[in-house]
Design an enzyme around this catalytic site. Structure first.
Site, mmCIF file in Angstrom:
data_model
loop_
_atom_site.group_PDB
_atom_site.id
_atom_site.type_symbol
_atom_site.label_atom_id
_atom_site.label_comp_id
_atom_site.label_asym_id
_atom_site.label_seq_id
_atom_site.Cartn_x
_atom_site.Cartn_y
_atom_site.Cartn_z
ATOM 1 N N GLU A 270 0.995 -1.310 0.220
ATOM 2 C CA GLU A 270 -0.101 0.102 0.013
ATOM 3 C C GLU A 270 0.962 1.307 -0.095
ATOM 4 O O GLU A 270 0.703 2.225 0.856
ATOM 5 C CB GLU A 270 -0.959 -0.148 1.187
ATOM 6 C CG GLU A 270 -2.009 -1.193 1.284
ATOM 7 C CD GLU A 270 -1.131 -2.358 1.643
ATOM 8 O OE1 GLU A 270 -0.431 -2.341 2.599
ATOM 9 O OE2 GLU A 270 -1.578 -3.413 1.134
ATOM 10 N N GLU B 235 -2.670 -11.685 -3.563
ATOM 11 C CA GLU B 235 -3.731 -11.912 -2.530
ATOM 12 C C GLU B 235 -5.378 -11.813 -3.077
ATOM 13 O O GLU B 235 -6.106 -12.620 -2.538
ATOM 14 C CB GLU B 235 -3.601 -10.841 -1.355
ATOM 15 C CG GLU B 235 -3.632 -9.298 -2.082
ATOM 16 C CD GLU B 235 -3.109 -8.212 -1.045
ATOM 17 O OE1 GLU B 235 -2.031 -8.630 -0.292
ATOM 18 O OE2 GLU B 235 -3.594 -7.295 -0.652
#
Ligand code: NOJ
Ligand code: CA
Length: 688
Positions: A471, A495
């Site tokens: 992120e 993911e």
């Protein structure tokens, strides 16, 4: 060649200093090969502007430039050109780790000084660097004080309606699937309210960078930025009707975008320009626009590695990060089991997530400050014991620090946490910033966070810690200057294949990523899923074949490559031999063939061993690719191990049908690789 020697072939040569007339066009500069050129000029009675030509034809039409500064009139109109100068630069520098060892950095530079008309004139310089493979330019402002930049109005006027591979101009996330549309059909706002993104803010019809395009004339363009420091990231606002884009800086608290000290220079705004899709990937424009290495040799604490993790466990929902769940994943026993498997397979790293306290209160809570503790393990995890067990087995532990987007908490603990790592001999950290940034109003890609990510990178360097942020803010080539910035996420990673409610990453996803996101820098995609039907843990299957997955170790570049699956899912699968063999640090990398969103075939030569590896991935269409082994050295024989989609393989068929063939090959031989629908091929060429 001495690998630690830096080659400077030439310095700056001042070619000209002139006093052009204020009438357009005033000044120009060409790439070293003469094919690209940039003209700078004034338009509309005093607005600084530029245009870009390729082989004499306009590629980027007249585009204006300027800055909105708080409390001042717009800086970018009513100006004259006061002076201009050009220079040439050429050097060859060495990557401490990377896609290739030696990098050529040759450009022609043009600096144009603009000055306002009237009393108390302000001035602004635009610096262009034009390479054979694209260009970069930046703003420079003189002065001594500081200013607040409310926005940057850099235009990019296209001359046609190209195909574009884009993700929305989200201020908090790059974890979107790529869209393939004509420029005129970009509709970023339709991508808002994504079901799987807990931090996402798309204020308008804009795209994030790198954004890649192909014109109907076959020219490839990719727009991004380089050397982003102490400034917000950019999004590019799209005007579909005018076929033009303009920068919009990512905002922060109170609508302030950038507070900067003077003198100031912006990051570089960059445009990759290529005749072949693969040339985008082979380009070094992003790193070349950055400053040389400031850390020196870091090989005493970081060299590229493959790693496993207590990670997929949690994404599958087999285990949990938090202790209170009763199915805690990061236990001493599980870490030792993973170390045993990694060690038996020559994998030198283990990431352990969920080892520290705080996970009971991380996702979905507003009050996430002060929750995570980066030095205190849960009671069932003995950090020191795991580290020393790893050392005995030649497996280093990779630290994990999930901040849950509470950067002030991380700032407070960073130094202590990195000091603990240094004491234990842990030299790499994966950081994470899941959730909306605290305080509300700041964004992942704003100036405040750009500063934070860099503070972590510098604090890491001081403690011999290499950083892999998830992120993150987009990579902009800073790894050249600080080579402890090893990789980052900043895309829709593996993911999503397990918990995404949309059924995982698309079949074509990884045929787009190398031509878009990968132009910015190394990607921690985390490949290596062998069990592609995720039941009983998740009711999902992956959308590509095992051959495709193995190819990712060549196609996706990172100096840290994960083998993400669980040991019990890999076992002694014969495909694991490719992963044991495959390199992770490269002497050179070549794109043999490819088209954005269709397919990609890459070859990379490993440093030191001089083994070669080929990876090929395709989208939902099956195809056969021919790989001519011209790149092998003369007079040497190699053992080729081909890991190919089997006859039943395909994204709609069998996801794990893999056939392995072995033969002796030499320079000039041709390999034919059959790629199934959603398939791929991986080849090791081991020097005999
Ligand atoms: C998101 C990261 O991308 C993922 O790899 C990690 O496991 C979780 N955050 C938890 O930190
Ligand atoms: Ca993520």
């Amino acid at each position: 060649m001495n690998r630690f020697h830096l080659y400077f072939l030439a310095g700056i040569i001042l070619l000209s200093a002139c006093q052009p007339s204020p009438n357009a066009p005033s000044t120009s500069v060409s790439s070293p090969d003469g094919k690209l050129s940039v003209d700078m000029m004034l338009v509309d009675n005093g607005k600084p502007a530029y245009l870009v030509k390729k082989n004499g034809a306009i590629l980027i039409d007249t585009s204006t430039l300027g800055l909105d500064i708080a409390g001042q009139p717009f800086l970018g109109e009513n100006m004259t050109i006061s002076s201009a100068s050009s220079s040439e630069f050429s050097e060859t520098w060495e990557m401490p780790w990377g896609e290739q060892r030696m990098v050529n950095n040759t450009y022609h530079q043009l600096s144009v000084d603009f000055q306002e008309k009237g009393e108390n004139p302000r001035s602004m310089t635009l610096v262009f660097r034009v390479y054979n493979d694209g260009l970069g330019f930046r703003y420079e402002l003189p002065g001594t004080d500081s200013i607040t930049i409310m926005d940057e109005r850099t235009q990019f006027a296209l001359t046609s309606d190209p195909m574009v591979w884009w993700i929305p101009g989200d201020w908090d996330s790059y974890e979107h699937l790529y869209n393939s549309t004509r420029f005129s059909a970009i509709d970023a706002l339709s991508k808002a309210n994504h079901p799987n993104l807990i931090a996402s803010y798309i204020p308008q019809n804009a795209v994030n960078t790198p954004v890649t395009m192909k014109t109907d004339d076959g020219v490839y363009l990719s727009f991004h930025e380089a050397a982003l420091l102490d400034y917000p990231g950019i999004t590019l606002k799209v005007d579909p009707a005018a076929l033009s884009m303009e920068t919009e800086l990512v905002g922060g608290l109170n609508d302030v975008k950038a507070k900067v000290g003077l003198p100031f220079h912006s990051p570089w705004r960059s445009i990759h320009i290529a005749d072949r899709a693969g040339d985008l990937i082979e380009s070094n424009l992003t790193v070349n626009l950055n400053e040389p290495n400031k850390l020196g040799d870091i090989s005493d604490y970081f060299t590229p590695i493959k790693y496993m993790g207590i990670w997929w466990h949690m994404h599958l929902n087999k285990n949990s990060w938090d202790y209170a769940s009763g199915k805690h994943g990061a236990t001493t026993a599980e870490a030792k089991r993973m170390i045993d498997y990694a060690s038996a397979n020559g994998i030198e790293g283990l990431l352990v997530e969920g080892w520290n306290t705080g996970w009971e209160h991380w996702i979905g809570f507003d009050d996430r400050e002060g929750v995570f503790d980066f030095v205190t393990p849960y009671p069932d995890y003995d950090l020191e014991e795991v580290v020393s067990y790893g050392k005995e087995h030649n497996v280093q532990i990779i630290m994990h620090h999930e901040t849950s987007a509470a950067p002030r908490t991380y700032d407070q603990q960073m130094d202590t946490a990195y000091a603990l790592m240094e004491k234990l001999g842990i030299h790499a950290v994966k950081t994470g910033y899941v959730g909306p940034i605290i305080p509300k109003g700041e964004h992942h890609h704003g100036q405040w966070m750009v500063q934070h990510y860099h503070r972590a990178e510098l604090a890491g360097a001081a403690h011999k810690v290499a950083v892999n942020a998830h992120e993150p803010i987009a990579a902009t080539g800073l790894r050249r200057t600080w080579p402890n910035i090893i990789a980052r996420e900043g895309l829709r990673g593996q993911e999503f294949n397990t918990w995404s409610v949309e059924g995982g990453n698309s079949t074509e996803h990884l045929t787009i990523v190398p031509f878009t996101r990968m132009l910015s820098g190394p990607i921690d995609y985390t490949p290596g899923i062998f069990k592609r039907d995720l039941r009983p843990y998740r009711d999902n299957e992956l959308n590509t074949t095992l051959g495709h997955e193995l190819a990712l170790y060549v196609v996706i570049y990172s100096p840290v490559q994960m083998i993400a699956d669980l040991p019990e899912h890999i076992g002694d699968h014969p495909g694991m031999q490719f992963i044991r063999d495959v390199g992770v640090d490269w002497e050179q990398s070549k794109v043999l063939d490819g088209e954005v969103g269709d397919f990609l075939v890459m070859a990379r030569e490993e440093r030191d061993s001089h083994n070669w590896f080929v990876g090929a991935v395709t989208d939902e269409n099956a195809r056969e690719v021919s790989v001519s082994l011209d790149f092998l050295p003369e007079g040497k024989t190699f053992t080729a191990n081909l890991y190919l989609d089997g006859p039943d393989a395909g994204y709609k068929g069998n996801l794990t049908d893999l056939v392995i063939e072995t033969r002796e090959v030499k320079k000039g031989d041709v390999l034919t690789l059959p790629l199934a629908e959603g398939g791929g091929a991986a080849v090791s060429l081991l020097a005999k």
